[in-house]
Design a protein around this motif. Structure first.
Motif, PDB file in Angstrom:
ATOM      1  N   UNK A  27       0.834  -1.179   0.000  1.00  0.00           N
ATOM      2  CA  UNK A  27       0.000   0.000   0.000  1.00  0.00           C
ATOM      3  C   UNK A  27       0.884   1.250   0.000  1.00  0.00           C
ATOM      4  N   UNK A  28       0.407   2.253  -0.655  1.00  0.00           N
ATOM      5  CA  UNK A  28       1.122   3.522  -0.665  1.00  0.00           C
ATOM      6  C   UNK A  28       0.789   4.284   0.609  1.00  0.00           C
ATOM      7  N   UNK A  29       1.426   5.425   0.790  1.00  0.00           N
ATOM      8  CA  UNK A  29       1.233   6.202   2.005  1.00  0.00           C
ATOM      9  C   UNK A  29      -0.219   6.628   2.204  1.00  0.00           C
ATOM     10  N   UNK A  30      -0.956   6.822   1.144  1.00  0.00           N
ATOM     11  CA  UNK A  30      -2.361   7.232   1.278  1.00  0.00           C
ATOM     12  C   UNK A  30      -3.292   6.018   1.358  1.00  0.00           C
ATOM     13  N   UNK A  31      -2.737   4.842   1.669  1.00  0.00           N
ATOM     14  CA  UNK A  31      -3.479   3.591   1.860  1.00  0.00           C
ATOM     15  C   UNK A  31      -4.182   3.101   0.604  1.00  0.00           C
ATOM     16  N   UNK A  32      -3.747   3.544  -0.559  1.00  0.00           N
ATOM     17  CA  UNK A  32      -4.267   3.039  -1.815  1.00  0.00           C
ATOM     18  C   UNK A  32      -3.308   1.961  -2.329  1.00  0.00           C
ATOM     19  N   UNK A  33      -3.846   0.860  -2.850  1.00  0.00           N
ATOM     20  CA  UNK A  33      -2.946  -0.187  -3.355  1.00  0.00           C
ATOM     21  C   UNK A  33      -2.122   0.323  -4.535  1.00  0.00           C
ATOM     22  N   UNK A  34      -0.885  -0.167  -4.600  1.00  0.00           N
ATOM     23  CA  UNK A  34      -0.035   0.200  -5.730  1.00  0.00           C
ATOM     24  C   UNK A  34      -0.565  -0.514  -6.970  1.00  0.00           C
ATOM     25  N   UNK A  35      -0.423   0.092  -8.141  1.00  0.00           N
ATOM     26  CA  UNK A  35      -0.852  -0.593  -9.366  1.00  0.00           C
ATOM     27  C   UNK A  35      -0.094  -1.909  -9.532  1.00  0.00           C
ATOM     28  N   UNK A  36      -0.806  -2.909 -10.013  1.00  0.00           N
ATOM     29  CA  UNK A  36      -0.216  -4.239 -10.159  1.00  0.00           C
ATOM     30  C   UNK A  36       1.026  -4.220 -11.037  1.00  0.00           C
ATOM     31  N   UNK A  37       1.018  -3.431 -12.115  1.00  0.00           N
ATOM     32  CA  UNK A  37       2.185  -3.412 -13.008  1.00  0.00           C
ATOM     33  C   UNK A  37       3.431  -2.888 -12.296  1.00  0.00           C
ATOM     34  N   UNK A  38       3.296  -1.957 -11.354  1.00  0.00           N
ATOM     35  CA  UNK A  38       4.451  -1.475 -10.597  1.00  0.00           C
ATOM     36  C   UNK A  38       4.948  -2.566  -9.654  1.00  0.00           C
ATOM     37  N   UNK A  39       4.027  -3.264  -9.016  1.00  0.00           N
ATOM     38  CA  UNK A  39       4.414  -4.345  -8.107  1.00  0.00           C
ATOM     39  C   UNK A  39       5.147  -5.455  -8.862  1.00  0.00           C
ATOM     40  N   UNK A  40       4.644  -5.794 -10.041  1.00  0.00           N
ATOM     41  CA  UNK A  40       5.301  -6.827 -10.851  1.00  0.00           C
ATOM     42  C   UNK A  40       6.675  -6.329 -11.305  1.00  0.00           C
ATOM     43  N   UNK A  41       6.764  -5.066 -11.705  1.00  0.00           N
ATOM     44  CA  UNK A  41       8.058  -4.493 -12.089  1.00  0.00           C
ATOM     45  C   UNK A  41       9.039  -4.581 -10.931  1.00  0.00           C
ATOM     46  N   UNK A  42       8.572  -4.261  -9.723  1.00  0.00           N
ATOM     47  CA  UNK A  42       9.436  -4.308  -8.544  1.00  0.00           C
ATOM     48  C   UNK A  42       9.900  -5.733  -8.239  1.00  0.00           C
ATOM     49  N   UNK A  43       9.085  -6.725  -8.554  1.00  0.00           N
ATOM     50  CA  UNK A  43       9.478  -8.118  -8.356  1.00  0.00           C
ATOM     51  C   UNK A  43      10.416  -8.588  -9.474  1.00  0.00           C
ATOM     52  N   UNK A  44      10.206  -8.074 -10.675  1.00  0.00           N
ATOM     53  CA  UNK A  44      11.013  -8.497 -11.822  1.00  0.00           C
ATOM     54  C   UNK A  44      12.448  -7.964 -11.746  1.00  0.00           C
ATOM     55  N   UNK A  45      12.638  -6.773 -11.191  1.00  0.00           N
ATOM     56  CA  UNK A  45      13.975  -6.169 -11.136  1.00  0.00           C
ATOM     57  C   UNK A  45      14.986  -7.063 -10.412  1.00  0.00           C
ATOM     58  N   UNK A  46      14.677  -7.591  -9.213  1.00  0.00           N
ATOM     59  CA  UNK A  46      15.665  -8.470  -8.581  1.00  0.00           C
ATOM     60  C   UNK A  46      15.872  -9.771  -9.354  1.00  0.00           C
ATOM     61  N   UNK A  47      14.847 -10.246 -10.059  1.00  0.00           N
ATOM     62  CA  UNK A  47      15.030 -11.455 -10.870  1.00  0.00           C
ATOM     63  C   UNK A  47      16.056 -11.209 -11.974  1.00  0.00           C
ATOM     64  N   UNK A  48      16.021 -10.024 -12.567  1.00  0.00           N
ATOM     65  CA  UNK A  48      17.011  -9.684 -13.594  1.00  0.00           C
ATOM     66  C   UNK A  48      18.418  -9.631 -12.999  1.00  0.00           C
ATOM     67  N   UNK A  49      18.537  -9.078 -11.778  1.00  0.00           N
ATOM     68  CA  UNK A  49      19.850  -9.029 -11.127  1.00  0.00           C
ATOM     69  C   UNK A  49      20.332 -10.428 -10.751  1.00  0.00           C
ATOM     70  N   UNK A  50      19.404 -11.302 -10.364  1.00  0.00           N
ATOM     71  CA  UNK A  50      19.772 -12.693 -10.056  1.00  0.00           C
ATOM     72  C   UNK A  50      20.336 -13.356 -11.301  1.00  0.00           C
ATOM     73  N   UNK A  51      19.658 -13.191 -12.409  1.00  0.00           N
ATOM     74  CA  UNK A  51      20.107 -13.781 -13.674  1.00  0.00           C
ATOM     75  C   UNK A  51      21.487 -13.260 -14.068  1.00  0.00           C
ATOM     76  N   UNK A  52      21.681 -11.961 -13.934  1.00  0.00           N
ATOM     77  CA  UNK A  52      22.963 -11.344 -14.279  1.00  0.00           C
ATOM     78  C   UNK A  52      24.097 -11.918 -13.420  1.00  0.00           C
ATOM     79  N   UNK A  53      23.840 -12.062 -12.114  1.00  0.00           N
ATOM     80  CA  UNK A  53      24.873 -12.572 -11.229  1.00  0.00           C
ATOM     81  C   UNK A  53      25.126 -14.066 -11.441  1.00  0.00           C
TER      82      UNK A  53
END
Length: 69
Positions: free
Chosen positions: A1-27
């Motif tokens: 949830x964001x500071x105003x208690x509204x859920x974050x958009x799903x695409x941002x949440x998925x992007x945030x999960x995908x970023x570490x997966x890309x770093x895992x692959x790189x390493x």
């Protein structure tokens, strides 16, 4: 949830999960190069630590997706 208690958009949440997966692959690729080219094992250990950290970050991001539902 964001500071105003509204859920974050799903695409941002998925992007945030995908970023570490890309770093895992790189390493993982870096470890492969270290092993194939007989480079110092410290490089592989550093990459493994980054993989572990990014797995934890990805898990936290996925939990945010679950919590936002």
């Amino acid at each position: 949830m964001t500071q105003n208690n509204q859920p974050e958009p799903l695409n941002k949440l998925v992007h945030d999960a995908r970023a570490p997966l890309n770093r895992i692959s790189m390493n993982a690729e870096l470890i492969k190069l270290v092993l194939e080219n007989d480079m110092p094992k410290e490089k592989a250990l550093e990459a493994l630590n980054k993989i572990i950290s990014n797995c934890q970050q990805c898990s936290e991001s996925l939990q945010k997706i679950v919590d936002s539902q």
